[in-house]
Design a protein around this motif. Structure first.
Motif, short mmCIF file in Angstrom:
data_model
loop_
_atom_site.label_atom_id
_atom_site.label_comp_id
_atom_site.label_asym_id
_atom_site.label_seq_id
_atom_site.Cartn_x
_atom_site.Cartn_y
_atom_site.Cartn_z
N UNK A 84 31.28 35.53 -27.51
CA UNK A 84 31.01 34.14 -27.83
C UNK A 84 31.74 33.22 -26.87
N UNK A 85 31.03 32.23 -26.34
CA UNK A 85 31.61 31.22 -25.46
C UNK A 85 32.17 30.09 -26.31
N UNK A 86 33.46 29.85 -26.22
CA UNK A 86 34.11 28.82 -27.02
C UNK A 86 35.12 28.07 -26.16
N UNK A 87 34.96 26.76 -25.97
CA UNK A 87 33.89 25.93 -26.55
C UNK A 87 32.57 26.12 -25.81
N UNK A 88 31.49 25.81 -26.51
CA UNK A 88 30.18 25.91 -25.89
C UNK A 88 30.05 24.90 -24.75
N UNK A 89 29.18 25.23 -23.81
CA UNK A 89 29.01 24.39 -22.63
C UNK A 89 27.54 23.98 -22.49
N UNK A 90 27.27 22.69 -22.51
CA UNK A 90 25.87 22.24 -22.42
C UNK A 90 25.29 22.50 -21.04
N UNK A 91 23.98 22.66 -20.98
CA UNK A 91 23.28 22.78 -19.71
C UNK A 91 23.63 21.58 -18.82
N UNK A 92 23.98 21.81 -17.58
CA UNK A 92 24.35 20.69 -16.71
C UNK A 92 23.15 19.82 -16.35
N UNK A 93 23.43 18.54 -16.14
CA UNK A 93 22.40 17.62 -15.64
C UNK A 93 22.28 17.84 -14.13
N UNK A 103 10.94 20.24 -8.55
CA UNK A 103 12.29 20.17 -9.10
C UNK A 103 12.26 20.07 -10.62
N UNK A 104 13.21 20.74 -11.24
CA UNK A 104 13.34 20.73 -12.70
C UNK A 104 14.81 20.54 -13.02
N UNK A 105 15.10 19.61 -13.93
CA UNK A 105 16.47 19.41 -14.37
C UNK A 105 16.83 20.52 -15.35
N UNK A 106 17.97 21.16 -15.14
CA UNK A 106 18.38 22.26 -16.01
C UNK A 106 18.44 21.82 -17.47
#
Length: 241
Positions: A84-93, A103-106
């Protein structure tokens, strides 16, 4: 003559009373004190913030509940294979370039579970093995496979080997700057980010990292983790964004 004038004034006063004319009345309204206005504005601001927090909690509650079911309410002695990743990390902009040049934003990839791998365009044997196991893990979920998207992030400028393209038809392939991935993904000690498979939840949070260098035997344990997560989130997660 003065008596005549007084009589006339008295007569005029009576006529005015009889005509219903009244003196102009003024009503004075009190204005709120500056301190009261500021206190009221502060109260409305606090109320708005609490409402926003309540909405966010309602939206996140299903995901939190599924994690609680998976990690807390579980049979004694069961061990999850992924970390488990703690703390969680949001997809980067961060914008990534697809194989077609678009192009696609993550951050736009959220809305589905993402089984994610990283590698160079000149994919060698270990990279090929990882892409193969990534595809097999998704296919092995049967009817739940449509709830997971495969994502391969290419971390260099090397062209993708043509022989890999048939196996990537149903995957999202994006070329992303390596420094962005290094800040977002954290490998286990002594390993590189290219040696792991990662799992991102539908809210766009990196939440699990599978052990480095999966093989056929260890991939079966990773599959069990995915199956448990699919069951735990079945009440709120549906295929498609």
């Amino acid at each position: 003559m003065s008596g005549s004038k007084l009589s006339e004034d008295s007569s005029n006063a009576k006529t005015s009373d009889a005509g219903g004319d009244h003196p102009l009345g003024l009503t004075v309204y009190s204005l709120p004190e500056p301190g009261q206005a500021m206190a009221e504005e502060a109260r409305r601001t606090r109320l708005g913030r609490w409402k926003m927090i309540a909405v966010m909690l309602v939206c996140a509650a299903p995901v939190v509940a599924s994690y609680f079911t998976y990690y807390v309410i579980r049979p004694e002695g069961r061990r999850n294979f992924g970390e488990l990743i703690d703390p969680q990390r949001p997809l980067p902009e961060q914008a990534g370039a697809g194989l077609d040049g678009k192009t696609v934003n993550l951050a736009e990839l959220k809305g589905q579970w993402l089984l994610l791998s990283v590698g160079g365009g000149n994919c060698q044997a270990a990279c090929v093995q990882q892409l193969y196991l990534q595809r097999q893990l998704r296919e092995g979920l049967g009817k739940d496979k449509d709830r997971i998207d495969r994502v391969w992030l290419v971390n260099d400028a090397q062209p993708v080997a043509p022989e890999l393209l048939p196996g990537l038809k149903e995957a999202t392939v994006l070329r992303v700057p390596p420094d962005v991935l290094d800040r977002w993904l954290t490998p286990a000690a002594g390993h590189a980010i290219t040696e792991h498979l990662y799992l991102v939840d539908p809210l766009g949070n990196l939440m699990m990292r599978f052990p480095a260098n999966l093989d056929v035997a260890t991939a079966a344990q990773a599959k069990r983790d995915l199956e448990r997560l699919m069951r735990a989130s079945n009440s709120w997660d549906q295929a498609g964004r």
